[in-house]
Scaffold this motif. Structure first.
Motif, mmCIF file in Angstrom:
data_model
loop_
_atom_site.group_PDB
_atom_site.id
_atom_site.type_symbol
_atom_site.label_atom_id
_atom_site.label_comp_id
_atom_site.label_asym_id
_atom_site.label_seq_id
_atom_site.Cartn_x
_atom_site.Cartn_y
_atom_site.Cartn_z
ATOM 1 N N LEU A 1 4.810 -4.193 7.818
ATOM 2 C CA LEU A 1 6.089 -3.633 7.389
ATOM 3 C C LEU A 1 5.870 -2.220 6.878
ATOM 4 N N TYR A 2 6.749 -1.304 7.291
ATOM 5 C CA TYR A 2 6.733 0.045 6.725
ATOM 6 C C TYR A 2 8.075 0.295 6.045
ATOM 7 N N ALA A 3 8.024 0.675 4.770
ATOM 8 C CA ALA A 3 9.237 0.911 3.987
ATOM 9 C C ALA A 3 9.327 2.372 3.574
ATOM 10 N N ILE A 4 10.496 2.963 3.785
ATOM 11 C CA ILE A 4 10.781 4.317 3.311
ATOM 12 C C ILE A 4 11.716 4.175 2.113
ATOM 13 N N GLN A 5 11.299 4.704 0.973
ATOM 14 C CA GLN A 5 12.005 4.469 -0.281
ATOM 15 C C GLN A 5 12.687 5.739 -0.796
ATOM 16 N N GLN A 6 13.820 5.536 -1.457
ATOM 17 C CA GLN A 6 14.596 6.654 -1.979
ATOM 18 C C GLN A 6 13.970 7.188 -3.268
ATOM 19 N N PHE A 7 13.774 8.474 -3.322
ATOM 20 C CA PHE A 7 13.215 9.149 -4.495
ATOM 21 C C PHE A 7 14.225 9.157 -5.636
ATOM 22 N N GLU A 8 13.744 8.838 -6.848
ATOM 23 C CA GLU A 8 14.574 8.872 -8.054
ATOM 24 C C GLU A 8 14.052 9.981 -8.968
ATOM 25 N N PRO A 9 14.794 11.090 -9.094
ATOM 26 C CA PRO A 9 14.261 12.255 -9.812
ATOM 27 C C PRO A 9 14.266 12.158 -11.336
ATOM 28 N N LYS A 10 15.118 11.352 -11.917
ATOM 29 C CA LYS A 10 15.351 11.474 -13.362
ATOM 30 C C LYS A 10 14.122 11.163 -14.207
ATOM 31 N N ASP A 11 13.216 10.309 -13.722
ATOM 32 C CA ASP A 11 12.039 9.957 -14.515
ATOM 33 C C ASP A 11 10.748 10.545 -13.953
ATOM 34 N N ALA A 12 10.871 11.552 -13.082
ATOM 35 C CA ALA A 12 9.677 12.136 -12.469
ATOM 36 C C ALA A 12 8.765 12.747 -13.528
ATOM 37 N N LEU B 1 0.840 -1.197 0.000
ATOM 38 C CA LEU B 1 0.000 0.000 0.000
ATOM 39 C C LEU B 1 0.876 1.248 0.000
ATOM 40 N N ASP B 2 0.780 2.024 -1.065
ATOM 41 C CA ASP B 2 1.559 3.263 -1.158
ATOM 42 C C ASP B 2 0.891 4.372 -0.357
ATOM 43 N N VAL B 3 1.588 4.854 0.651
ATOM 44 C CA VAL B 3 1.128 6.026 1.405
ATOM 45 C C VAL B 3 1.981 7.179 0.890
ATOM 46 N N LYS B 4 1.386 7.998 0.061
ATOM 47 C CA LYS B 4 2.157 8.919 -0.771
ATOM 48 C C LYS B 4 2.844 10.032 0.008
ATOM 49 N N CYS B 5 2.167 10.534 1.043
ATOM 50 C CA CYS B 5 2.671 11.705 1.754
ATOM 51 C C CYS B 5 1.797 11.942 2.984
ATOM 52 N N ARG B 6 2.097 13.004 3.700
ATOM 53 C CA ARG B 6 1.219 13.405 4.798
ATOM 54 C C ARG B 6 -0.166 13.702 4.212
ATOM 55 N N PHE B 7 -1.203 13.395 4.958
ATOM 56 C CA PHE B 7 -2.536 13.351 4.362
ATOM 57 C C PHE B 7 -3.068 14.709 3.919
ATOM 58 N N ASP B 8 -2.613 15.779 4.560
ATOM 59 C CA ASP B 8 -3.068 17.099 4.123
ATOM 60 C C ASP B 8 -2.349 17.578 2.865
ATOM 61 N N LYS B 9 -1.369 16.797 2.383
ATOM 62 C CA LYS B 9 -0.639 17.154 1.170
ATOM 63 C C LYS B 9 -1.091 16.345 -0.052
ATOM 64 N N TYR B 10 -2.023 15.428 0.156
ATOM 65 C CA TYR B 10 -2.390 14.504 -0.930
ATOM 66 C C TYR B 10 -2.861 15.228 -2.185
ATOM 67 N N LYS B 11 -3.770 16.183 -2.026
ATOM 68 C CA LYS B 11 -4.323 16.845 -3.211
ATOM 69 C C LYS B 11 -3.233 17.553 -3.992
ATOM 70 N N CYS C 1 3.152 -1.092 4.052
ATOM 71 C CA CYS C 1 2.924 0.302 3.676
ATOM 72 C C CYS C 1 4.273 0.893 3.290
ATOM 73 N N ARG C 2 4.271 1.781 2.318
ATOM 74 C CA ARG C 2 5.556 2.319 1.855
ATOM 75 C C ARG C 2 5.400 3.756 1.395
ATOM 76 N N THR C 3 6.444 4.532 1.634
ATOM 77 C CA THR C 3 6.452 5.948 1.279
ATOM 78 C C THR C 3 7.747 6.275 0.556
ATOM 79 N N THR C 4 7.640 6.916 -0.586
ATOM 80 C CA THR C 4 8.818 7.430 -1.281
ATOM 81 C C THR C 4 9.106 8.821 -0.719
ATOM 82 N N PHE C 5 10.278 8.958 -0.106
ATOM 83 C CA PHE C 5 10.617 10.223 0.558
ATOM 84 C C PHE C 5 11.234 11.197 -0.435
ATOM 85 N N ILE C 6 10.604 12.399 -0.534
ATOM 86 C CA ILE C 6 11.041 13.414 -1.485
ATOM 87 C C ILE C 6 11.532 14.645 -0.718
#
Length: 237
Positions: free
Chosen positions: A185-196, A120-130, A159-164
């Motif tokens: 399990l909670y995973a914090i993942q490294q952001f990869e900018p080149k293909d954003a 389950l991707d938890v994208k960011c803090r919930f007030d930042k989703y939009k 649950c996993r979050t890509t940290f930017i």
């Protein structure tokens, strides 16, 4: 029935923990994350296939599991169910990657014994989703519902979050970790900018592994099982 598919990876060693897997990428998404690395791919490359045609396209010489990913696979609930049924009939464990917007689909899969692992991707803090994803819904409640359904039915929930950097900080990880504290399990993942997807996000430098480790320590206060995933590999906190 036909399923909208964007691609198939016949062999992955990173998408299903401790198993080699075949990954099926379904088309379309109801989020438009600015850091997404495959948004254009999954919206422009669309092939209509039956579940049988999908499986006939896969060489199962080394695959031990099936991963249904996207895009957002739960936008095609009947297709996901057909793929999962076919995978189970062939003896494969099934994992689904989801953004959490359709807990009823996850519930249906669990009810019919068609799923073994939910990521389950938890994208960011919930007030930042939009702002970050374009999604304006009750995402926090839906994420909590999925975690609850999985825990009650002994389905492994990651649950996993890509940290930017610049977009997120320690407080984001802390709030997310407090919310998902009951996951396996909670995973914090490294952001990869080149293909954003968003050009502005291509200018953001990826976080260093040591920064991710410090964030992992914050998450560890709330979640028993925490890992950090960087370009160098996975580190258990």
């Amino acid at each position: 029935m036909k399923i909208k598919v964007s691609g198939i990876v016949e062999l992955s060693t990173i998408d299903y923990p401790k198993k080699c897997s075949a990954v099926i990428f379904l088309s379309d998404c109801n989020m438009k994350c600015k850091y997404c690395h495959n948004y254009e791919y999954i919206t422009k490359n669309v092939y209509e296939m039956s579940a049988e045609e999908v499986f006939n396209d896969i060489d199962f010489l080394f695959a031990e599991a099936i991963v249904i990913s996207g895009g957002e696979p739960t936008l095609q609930p009947e297709g996901v169910i057909e793929l999962a049924k076919l995978a189970k009939s062939k003896g494969f464990p099934v994992k689904i990657d989801t953004n959490g917007t359709h807990p009823e689909v996850i519930e249906e899969l669990i009810k019919n014994n068609l799923i073994d692992y939910v990521a389950l991707d938890v994208k960011c803090r919930f007030d930042k989703y939009k702002e970050l994803t374009g999604y304006d819904g009750d995402i926090k409640e839906k994420i909590l519902k999925i975690i609850d359904i999985c825990k009650k039915n002994n389905i492994f929930i990651e649950c996993r979050t890509t940290f930017i950097p610049t977009v997120m900080g320690e407080e984001d990880i802390e709030e997310i970790a407090k919310t998902v504290k009951d996951c396996n399990l909670y995973a914090i993942q490294q952001f990869e900018p080149k293909d954003a997807y968003d050009d502005e996000f291509k200018k953001i430098h990826p976080p260093k592994p040591k920064e991710l480790i410090e964030l992992g320590k914050i998450a560890k206060k709330y979640v028993d099982n925490v890992v950090v995933r960087s370009f160098e590999g996975e580190i258990r906190i």
